[in-house]
Write a protein that holds these residues in place. Structure first.
Motif: not given
Length: 274
Positions: A98-114
Motif C-alpha cells: 500500500s506504500d508502493a506504486p502499482s505493479g510492485f510485489a512483495v518478494e518471498p524470503p530467499s533461501k540463497d545468500p544473496g
C-alpha cells in the motif's frame, strides 16, 4: 540487508515509476495567541513584584531559594531508559504494498545468500563486514521486507534493527560513514549472475531520519557491468533503518526513503512504550 537478483542478465535502465505515496503528515507546532502572551506577561510582572517584596522583608527566604536552585534535578541527571522492541513491532513499521506504486510485489524470503561483497584491501574490511552482516551490530530485534517492480526492477530491500537507544544508532552511523570513505572498490557476487568489480563512493543521502548516509556501488566490468546498487541507512530513534536499491532512479530512492522513515517514525513512536 542486500538484494537478491533473479536474472543472470545485468539490469537495464529502469523507466521512471510513480512516486511512492506519502503516509500522513508531520505534526504542526502550536503558537501562542497575542492575548495569551499579554496575560502571561502580566502574570509574570505580578509574580516578580510579589517576589521582590518577599525578598526585601525576608532575606533568609532569598538564601533558601538560591540554595534550592543550585541543586541538580533528578530528570537532568537520569539516563534515558532502553527501549525494548520485538520483531513483530518492527515488522509493522516496514514498507507494504500500500506504500508502493502499482505493479510492485512483495518478494518471498530467499533461501540463497544473496549479494555478497569481498575485497583484499584491508581498508575495505569494515565496509565489507558491515555490508555482509545479516543484522546491524548490536541488534536486539530485526525485521525486513523485499519489494520488486517486476523482472527488471526496481528492487527495494528494507530492514529495521532495534539497538535500544539513539546512542548506539549514532555510533553505528559514524562507523559506517568511515567505512564508506575508506573503501573505493569491492567485488560483488550475486548467485546466478556472477561476480563483478564495483566502485564504492559516498553520495548525498535522502534527508530523512537522523544522520542519514548513502553509498552507491557501480559495476564497471564483468557480467554485472552497468548495474548500480544504492545503500541508504538512517537513524529512527532507537532503530537503524536500511534500504538497498537496485535499478532505482534517484527520485524513487528519495521517495521510498521518505515514506519508509515517516512510516517507521509514526509506528515506532506509537509503540515505544509497549
Amino acid at each position: 540487508m542486500t538484494p537478491t537478483l533473479r536474472s543472470c542478465a545485468p539490469l537495464a535502465a529502469v523507466a521512471a515509476v510513480a512516486v511512492l505515496t506519502a503516509c500522513g503528515g508531520s505534526p504542526k507546532a502550536t503558537g501562542t495567541s497575542p492575548a495569551t502572551s499579554q496575560a502571561t506577561a502580566a502574570s509574570s510582572t505580578t509574580s516578580s513584584a510579589s517576589a521582590s517584596t518577599t525578598t526585601t522583608s525576608t532575606p533568609s527566604a532569598r538564601t533558601a531559594t538560591s540554595t534550592t536552585a543550585s541543586q541538580p534535578s533528578a530528570s537532568a541527571s537520569a539516563r534515558p531508559a532502553l527501549v525494548h522492541r520485538t520483531a513483530a513491532q518492527l515488522k509493522k513499521a516496514l514498507l507494504e504494498l500500500s506504500d508502493a506504486p502499482s505493479g510492485f510485489a512483495v518478494e518471498p524470503p530467499s533461501k540463497d545468500p544473496g549479494v555478497k561483497m569481498a575485497s583484499t584491501n584491508p581498508r575495505c574490511a569494515p565496509f565489507v563486514k558491515l555490508s555482509n552482516a545479516a543484522t546491524a551490530p548490536g541488534s536486539t530485534a530485526t525485521a525486513d521486507v523485499s519489494l520488486s517492480g517486476g523482472q527488471s526492477g526496481p528492487f527495494i530491500d528494507e530492514s529495521i534493527d532495534a539497538l535500544g537507544s539513539a546512542a548506539p544508532v549514532a555510533a553505528l552511523q559514524a562507523r559506517f560513514k568511515a567505512a564508506i570513505a575508506a573503501c573505493g572498490k569491492v567485488a560483488v557476487s550475486i548467485p546466478g549472475a556472477g561476480t563483478s568489480t564495483v566502485t564504492v563512493r559516498p553520495v548525498k543521502p535522502p534527508r530523512y531520519g537522523q544522520k542519514p548516509l548513502s553509498a552507491r556501488m557501480t559495476a564497471t566490468s564483468g557480467p554485472l557491468a552497468g548495474t548500480e546498487i544504492t545503500l541508504v541507512t538512517t537513524g529512527v530513534g532507537d532503530t537503524v533503518l536500511s534500504l538497498t536499491f537496485v535499478g532505482a532512479l534517484p527520485d524513487d530512492i528519495d521517495a521510498a526513503a521518505s515514506v519508509a522513515v515517516e512510516k517507521a517514525t509514526e509506528v515506532l513512536r506509537t509503540r515505544a512504550a509497549s
